[in-house]
Design an enzyme around this catalytic site. Sequence first.
Site, PDB file in Angstrom:
ATOM      1  N   ASN A 136       0.862  -1.181   0.000  1.00 45.54           N
ATOM      2  CA  ASN A 136       0.000   0.000   0.000  1.00 45.54           C
ATOM      3  C   ASN A 136       0.897   1.229   0.000  1.00 45.54           C
ATOM      4  O   ASN A 136       1.518   1.566   1.009  1.00 45.54           O
ATOM      5  CB  ASN A 136      -0.902  -0.017   1.244  1.00 45.54           C
ATOM      6  N   LYS A 185       0.061   4.377  -0.381  1.00 42.78           N
ATOM      7  CA  LYS A 185      -0.551   5.593   0.157  1.00 42.78           C
ATOM      8  C   LYS A 185      -0.321   6.744  -0.837  1.00 42.78           C
ATOM      9  O   LYS A 185      -0.329   6.514  -2.042  1.00 42.78           O
ATOM     10  CB  LYS A 185      -0.013   5.876   1.555  1.00 42.78           C
ATOM     11  N   HIS A 200      -9.086   1.516   5.786  1.00 45.28           N
ATOM     12  CA  HIS A 200      -7.764   1.700   6.389  1.00 45.28           C
ATOM     13  C   HIS A 200      -7.872   2.684   7.559  1.00 45.28           C
ATOM     14  O   HIS A 200      -8.682   3.607   7.543  1.00 45.28           O
ATOM     15  CB  HIS A 200      -6.784   2.223   5.341  1.00 45.28           C
ATOM     16  N   GLU A 246      -6.173   5.109   8.390  1.00 45.14           N
ATOM     17  CA  GLU A 246      -6.001   6.507   8.005  1.00 45.14           C
ATOM     18  C   GLU A 246      -7.291   7.078   7.427  1.00 45.14           C
ATOM     19  O   GLU A 246      -7.600   8.264   7.629  1.00 45.14           O
ATOM     20  CB  GLU A 246      -4.849   6.621   7.000  1.00 45.14           C
ATOM     21  N   GLU A 263      -4.801  -4.522  11.122  1.00 47.97           N
ATOM     22  CA  GLU A 263      -3.758  -3.499  11.176  1.00 47.97           C
ATOM     23  C   GLU A 263      -3.893  -2.687  12.463  1.00 47.97           C
ATOM     24  O   GLU A 263      -4.616  -1.687  12.492  1.00 47.97           O
ATOM     25  CB  GLU A 263      -3.870  -2.558   9.973  1.00 47.97           C
ATOM     26  N   GLY A 280       3.176   2.602  10.401  1.00 49.76           N
ATOM     27  CA  GLY A 280       4.095   3.698  10.171  1.00 49.76           C
ATOM     28  C   GLY A 280       4.946   4.083  11.364  1.00 49.76           C
ATOM     29  O   GLY A 280       5.622   5.097  11.349  1.00 49.76           O
ATOM     30  N   SER A 296       3.980  -2.068  10.069  1.00 50.16           N
ATOM     31  CA  SER A 296       5.439  -2.129  10.200  1.00 50.16           C
ATOM     32  C   SER A 296       5.985  -3.513   9.852  1.00 50.16           C
ATOM     33  O   SER A 296       6.811  -4.074  10.572  1.00 50.16           O
ATOM     34  CB  SER A 296       5.864  -1.700  11.608  1.00 50.16           C
TER      35      SER A 296
END
Length: 249
Positions: A9, A11, A95, A97, A167, A173, A213
Amino acid sequence: MRVPIIAGNWKMNKTVAESVEFVKKIREQLPPANQLETALAGPTLSLVSMREAADGSPLKIAAENCYYKNEGAYTGETSPYALYQAGIHHVILGHSERRKYFHETDEIINKKIKAALTDHLCPIVCCDDTMGRRTAGKKVHWVVNQILSDAKGLSSDEIRHVTIAYEPSWAIGTGQSADPDEAEEGCYLIRQTIAYMYGKEVAGDVRVLYGGSVTTSNINALMASRDIDGVLVGGASLDPETFLRLVNH
């Protein structure tokens, strides 16, 4: 048998030219599709060019998001039907985010999943627990509520075409990955939730991934876990050599 999948991914990274160059660098060095499914999710602007560069290779191209309508006055959104017609195979939905920065709710994600399935896309649905709930000692149990809500109203046949990615938001991240036991626990709970909703046979067909990660150092331990059918990779998917080491672990 569930074919494992490793998906990158990107992003909001890479230009069209950079995306195409990346695909060209890796396309001849990927495992056979019957052994491992490999996918890359790039920015919408790059998807068609990436798909053209990937033609004839095992690589599948994914979208990072879509809307729950095929057309209309929805400025800035991406149609799932248009993605399918462009040859896109997967779409990432829910996701953390998107949930955090764009305030997507489980109700919206549920609508997006149904729209993607109607338009023959395979959704990769993300769910998480938060650092707050984790430090409070509740660990990964919040993921169960998200699955119950996100999959609401899906038939047994439909859920079989959904891939679910665990996740934990505290790992995305940050460089702080869940250890293999924690990752396995989250994926196990997801599979048990699917079994509760649809039965063990259906749950045995649904692929469950870990994301957060993922690196070349932890990929082998994660992929060896019983209930982990692959990984959704963020930062480590941005470099072609690193991504190749992941998929050829």
